[in-house]
Design a protein around this motif. Structure first.
Motif, PDB file in Angstrom:
ATOM      1  N   THR A 164      -5.806   2.439   3.525  1.00 30.46           N
ATOM      2  CA  THR A 164      -5.935   2.851   1.853  1.00 30.46           C
ATOM      3  C   THR A 164      -6.492   1.473   1.414  1.00 30.46           C
ATOM      4  O   THR A 164      -7.315   2.242   0.071  1.00 30.46           O
ATOM      5  CB  THR A 164      -4.493   2.673   1.258  1.00 30.46           C
ATOM      6  OG1 THR A 164      -3.371   3.731   1.495  1.00 30.46           O
ATOM      7  CG2 THR A 164      -5.389   3.341  -0.601  1.00 30.46           C
ATOM      8  N   TYR A 165      -6.487   0.544   2.315  1.00 31.83           N
ATOM      9  CA  TYR A 165      -7.541  -0.592   1.348  1.00 31.83           C
ATOM     10  C   TYR A 165      -9.008  -0.595   1.542  1.00 31.83           C
ATOM     11  O   TYR A 165      -9.690  -1.620   1.047  1.00 31.83           O
ATOM     12  CB  TYR A 165      -6.401  -2.316   1.950  1.00 31.83           C
ATOM     13  CG  TYR A 165      -5.194  -2.364   2.098  1.00 31.83           C
ATOM     14  CD1 TYR A 165      -4.575  -2.599   0.512  1.00 31.83           C
ATOM     15  CD2 TYR A 165      -4.144  -2.214   2.849  1.00 31.83           C
ATOM     16  CE1 TYR A 165      -3.631  -2.613   0.793  1.00 31.83           C
ATOM     17  CE2 TYR A 165      -2.719  -2.261   3.015  1.00 31.83           C
ATOM     18  CZ  TYR A 165      -2.610  -2.758   1.633  1.00 31.83           C
ATOM     19  OH  TYR A 165      -0.777  -2.519   2.063  1.00 31.83           O
ATOM     20  N   THR A 166      -9.548  -0.225   2.165  1.00 26.72           N
ATOM     21  CA  THR A 166     -10.703   0.359   2.528  1.00 26.72           C
ATOM     22  C   THR A 166     -11.480   1.078   1.935  1.00 26.72           C
ATOM     23  O   THR A 166     -12.196   1.572   1.163  1.00 26.72           O
ATOM     24  CB  THR A 166     -10.886   1.053   3.874  1.00 26.72           C
ATOM     25  OG1 THR A 166     -10.886   1.797   4.098  1.00 26.72           O
ATOM     26  CG2 THR A 166     -10.407  -0.309   5.054  1.00 26.72           C
ATOM     27  N   GLY A 167     -10.469   1.990   0.733  1.00 29.92           N
ATOM     28  CA  GLY A 167     -11.152   2.849  -0.145  1.00 29.92           C
ATOM     29  C   GLY A 167     -10.522   4.369   0.005  1.00 29.92           C
ATOM     30  O   GLY A 167     -10.967   5.318  -0.963  1.00 29.92           O
ATOM     31  N   MET A 168      -9.948   4.135   0.752  1.00 27.20           N
ATOM     32  CA  MET A 168     -10.017   5.895   1.583  1.00 27.20           C
ATOM     33  C   MET A 168      -8.361   5.999   1.440  1.00 27.20           C
ATOM     34  O   MET A 168      -7.845   5.940   2.788  1.00 27.20           O
ATOM     35  CB  MET A 168     -10.720   6.483   2.042  1.00 27.20           C
ATOM     36  CG  MET A 168     -11.065   8.262   2.394  1.00 27.20           C
ATOM     37  SD  MET A 168     -11.214   8.957   0.819  1.00 27.20           S
ATOM     38  CE  MET A 168     -13.315   8.475   0.836  1.00 27.20           C
ATOM     39  N   LYS A 169      -7.747   6.432   0.847  1.00 27.06           N
ATOM     40  CA  LYS A 169      -6.220   6.838   0.556  1.00 27.06           C
ATOM     41  C   LYS A 169      -6.097   8.606   1.507  1.00 27.06           C
ATOM     42  O   LYS A 169      -6.773   9.542   1.026  1.00 27.06           O
ATOM     43  CB  LYS A 169      -5.140   7.181  -0.201  1.00 27.06           C
ATOM     44  CG  LYS A 169      -4.704   7.411  -0.647  1.00 27.06           C
ATOM     45  CD  LYS A 169      -3.050   6.897  -2.263  1.00 27.06           C
ATOM     46  CE  LYS A 169      -1.652   7.401  -1.837  1.00 27.06           C
ATOM     47  NZ  LYS A 169      -1.235   6.317  -0.809  1.00 27.06           N
ATOM     48  N   ILE A 170      -5.254   8.399   2.501  1.00 22.31           N
ATOM     49  CA  ILE A 170      -5.002  10.109   2.905  1.00 22.31           C
ATOM     50  C   ILE A 170      -3.698  10.723   2.143  1.00 22.31           C
ATOM     51  O   ILE A 170      -2.412   9.964   2.597  1.00 22.31           O
ATOM     52  CB  ILE A 170      -5.261   9.760   4.771  1.00 22.31           C
ATOM     53  CG1 ILE A 170      -5.608   9.125   5.453  1.00 22.31           C
ATOM     54  CG2 ILE A 170      -4.819  10.572   5.100  1.00 22.31           C
ATOM     55  CD1 ILE A 170      -5.628   9.109   6.819  1.00 22.31           C
ATOM     56  N   GLN A 171      -4.334  11.595   2.197  1.00 21.35           N
ATOM     57  CA  GLN A 171      -2.577  12.435   1.191  1.00 21.35           C
ATOM     58  C   GLN A 171      -2.585  13.473   2.015  1.00 21.35           C
ATOM     59  O   GLN A 171      -3.566  14.230   2.688  1.00 21.35           O
ATOM     60  CB  GLN A 171      -3.422  12.903  -0.280  1.00 21.35           C
ATOM     61  CG  GLN A 171      -3.375  11.375  -0.556  1.00 21.35           C
ATOM     62  CD  GLN A 171      -3.202  12.353  -2.265  1.00 21.35           C
ATOM     63  OE1 GLN A 171      -2.413  12.179  -3.184  1.00 21.35           O
ATOM     64  NE2 GLN A 171      -4.657  12.389  -3.027  1.00 21.35           N
ATOM     65  N   ASN A 172      -1.185  14.176   1.966  1.00 23.58           N
ATOM     66  CA  ASN A 172      -1.054  15.852   3.367  1.00 23.58           C
ATOM     67  C   ASN A 172      -1.060  15.402   4.348  1.00 23.58           C
ATOM     68  O   ASN A 172      -1.264  16.579   5.621  1.00 23.58           O
ATOM     69  CB  ASN A 172      -2.221  16.635   2.822  1.00 23.58           C
ATOM     70  CG  ASN A 172      -1.169  17.995   2.946  1.00 23.58           C
ATOM     71  OD1 ASN A 172      -0.225  18.741   2.650  1.00 23.58           O
ATOM     72  ND2 ASN A 172      -1.683  19.168   3.743  1.00 23.58           N
ATOM     73  N   ARG A 173      -0.847  13.813   5.348  1.00 25.00           N
ATOM     74  CA  ARG A 173      -1.194  13.525   6.135  1.00 25.00           C
ATOM     75  C   ARG A 173       0.659  13.820   6.976  1.00 25.00           C
ATOM     76  O   ARG A 173       0.936  14.441   7.892  1.00 25.00           O
ATOM     77  CB  ARG A 173      -0.798  12.157   6.809  1.00 25.00           C
ATOM     78  CG  ARG A 173      -0.833  11.633   7.813  1.00 25.00           C
ATOM     79  CD  ARG A 173      -1.695  10.126   8.224  1.00 25.00           C
ATOM     80  NE  ARG A 173      -1.625   9.964   9.006  1.00 25.00           N
ATOM     81  CZ  ARG A 173      -1.864   8.848   9.666  1.00 25.00           C
ATOM     82  NH1 ARG A 173      -2.403   7.666   8.720  1.00 25.00           N
ATOM     83  NH2 ARG A 173      -1.787   7.989  11.432  1.00 25.00           N
ATOM     84  N   TRP A 174       1.646  13.768   6.191  1.00 22.81           N
ATOM     85  CA  TRP A 174       3.134  13.756   7.044  1.00 22.81           C
ATOM     86  C   TRP A 174       3.322  14.999   6.320  1.00 22.81           C
ATOM     87  O   TRP A 174       3.436  15.804   5.240  1.00 22.81           O
ATOM     88  CB  TRP A 174       3.510  12.660   6.404  1.00 22.81           C
ATOM     89  CG  TRP A 174       2.900  11.731   6.855  1.00 22.81           C
ATOM     90  CD1 TRP A 174       2.866  10.489   6.442  1.00 22.81           C
ATOM     91  CD2 TRP A 174       2.740  11.314   8.478  1.00 22.81           C
ATOM     92  NE1 TRP A 174       2.456   9.549   7.469  1.00 22.81           N
ATOM     93  CE2 TRP A 174       2.464   9.688   8.155  1.00 22.81           C
ATOM     94  CE3 TRP A 174       3.157  11.715   9.506  1.00 22.81           C
ATOM     95  CZ2 TRP A 174       1.994   8.931   9.228  1.00 22.81           C
ATOM     96  CZ3 TRP A 174       3.148  10.452  10.645  1.00 22.81           C
ATOM     97  CH2 TRP A 174       2.468   9.622  10.343  1.00 22.81           C
TER      98      TRP A 174
END
Length: 503
Positions: A225-235
């Protein structure tokens, strides 16, 4: 004594018609008296039977304290039809009548059918609400909105705009963690050292705690997330709510990771540059070897050596040679479960460590030669490339084996054990699937590796650290840190030939 049972879940507390006060008032009115035993489950899901006051009421029914139960609606008793019928049958066996405010259910076949249909509809509605909620969240995430506050350290959450906002104070700590972990000149010994420093300096955790743990630092270092891309719907968290009511601890539902093609990537404010994040991931892979406990025999290249023939990593060992202890690295694996026992390549530690260090010194004194090293590495077939070829051959062999067995079943006139052949086909299908997954993952890793660029800042930091100690007796830990910063892997062809792969 009449017992009244009311329930509302956390998500239903604001829904009209399901407030606790309304249910209680309606049940008392139905009872025709204020002399009732009240059983109230506030904030509990109707999906499970394990609820404090429901269990208390069931015990009172068993003990004969209650002769009638009044409930507002069957779905207040339980959301699932099966659970509704279990409770209803349990109470009726004790001669306790169950009465619902919202509908009369006579003790007749017609009444029981209506009760069952009502419960089935309630269960269906619950499933549809869940489906719509999940669909709505996915749609929101695909539009770039953050659907859930994960309380990521370094950010605050704007619930109105569904956005993450940088928390400047926490962001500074995040930058410190990455700098302290990736810098060759860092005085902190890995994640434990960073966590200890944060605790000692009184930096609060996200929840306001006073103690930082190694795992928390690790989670921050691994959070993209800190690099500018948050992953959602992963878990996939479906069914996790059941763990809250599982008192035995058996058969607990585990969180699982969804396939990567189902992940949704949403933008987030940048705190850490991508290059530094990727370098941190490489160091995390090495962290076990970089900060292991000191032993009697230290190995400068621990975890970096790999046999180019069999692919095994080479570990440090000691053997007695006429009373003298000799350190060496070997690709032999003595554990029973080792996939590859190794091909027997071994090199003396003093010789290879001296050779590698002289090459590192040459690079640090002549950084332009680092380019030549990288060009040679680019034209050499890597272990990963060899592994891809091997996997391709294994997949092809597995396919041919499966086709032969299918042909055997189709054409052979012999008396065959078809069940045994079908089992063999299933085994080959499973093997092929596993090999294909390995092939795909290795391809992705190699593609990611190709996109990486040389981090000149890291090279400069390593050079600065080297020149601080160049004219002094350099400590073992400093040498090891410089090598681990610059060297990705060392491939040993034989005792006299090796190949240094730099970042």
């Amino acid at each position: 004594m009449i017992g009244i049972y009311v329930r509302v879940s956390t998500t239903e507390q604001a829904v009209s018609g399901y407030s606790l006060d309304h249910q209680i008032e309606s049940c008392i009115q139905k009872a025709g008296t204020n002399e009732v035993m009240r059983y109230i489950d506030d904030g509990y899901s109707g999906e499970f039977l394990e609820r404090p006051d429901l269990e208390r009421m069931r015990k009172d029914v068993r003990d004969g304290l209650i002769d009638k139960v009044i409930c507002y609606d069957p779905d207040r008793l339980a959301r699932k039809l099966m659970n509704q019928l279990i409770i209803d049958e349990e109470f009726r066996r004790k001669g306790v009548e169950v009465i619902f405010v919202n509908g009369e259910y006579a003790a007749s076949p017609e009444g029981r059918l209506f009760f069952s249909l009502r419960g089935a509809i309630s269960e269906f509605e619950k499933a549809k609400i869940k489906e719509r909620t999940m669909s709505g969240r996915k749609g929101k995430a695909k539009k770039g909105k953050i659907v859930k506050n994960d309380h990521v350290y370094g950010y605050d959450f704007d619930s109105v705009k569904s956005e993450m906002i940088i928390n400047e104070k926490e962001a500074e700590v995040v930058k410190f963690i990455f700098d302290a972990f990736t810098s060759p000149t860092s005085k902190f010994q890995g994640m434990n050292g960073i966590a200890k420093h944060l605790t000692e300096t009184g930096v609060p955790t996200k929840k306001g705690g006073a103690v930082w743990h190694r795992q928390v630092v690790r989670q921050i270092l691994m959070n993209e997330t800190y690099t500018g891309m948050k992953i959602q719907n992963r878990w996939n968290t479906e069914g996790l709510l059941a763990n809250k009511y599982n008192r035995t601890g058996e058969d607990k539902v585990k969180i699982t990771e969804r396939p990567k093609d189902e992940w949704i990537y949403s933008p987030s404010p940048v705190i850490i540059e991508k290059e530094q994040f990727e370098h941190a991931q490489e160091l995390l892979k090495q962290s076990r070897r970089r900060y292991t406990k000191k032993s009697e025999n230290q190995y400068l290249l621990s975890g970096l050596l790999r046999c180019s023939s069999c692919g095994n990593t080479m570990t440090g060992r000691v053997q007695n040679n006429w009373g003298t202890k000799v350190r060496y690295y070997s690709d032999r694996k003595n554990t029973a479960g080792a996939k590859n026992q190794g091909c027997g390549v071994s090199v003396k530690s003093d010789e290879i460590e001296g050779h590698v260090w002289s090459n590192i010194e040459m690079l640090l004194n002549n950084p332009e030669k680092l380019i030549a090293f990288q060009e040679v590495a680019a034209t050499t077939e890597t272990f990963e490339e060899k592994e891809l070829k091997r996997l391709e051959q294994e997949i092809e062999r597995t396919k041919k084996g499966r086709k032969r067995l299918i042909t055997l079943i189709t054409l052979s006139e012999e008396d065959l054990d078809l069940n045994e052949i079908k089992d063999q086909i299933k085994d080959l299908q499973t093997k092929e699937k596993n090999l294909q997954n390995q092939y795909t993952e290795l391809q992705k890793e190699m593609e990611a590796e190709k996109k990486k660029t040389t981090n000149l800042d890291i090279l400069k930091q390593a050079m600065d650290l080297y020149f601080v100690y160049k004219d002094k007796e350099m400590p073992f830990e400093i040498k090891q840190r410089i090598i681990a910063t610059l060297v990705k892997e060392i491939r040993v062809h034989d005792k006299d030939t090796m190949e240094i792969i730099t970042f």
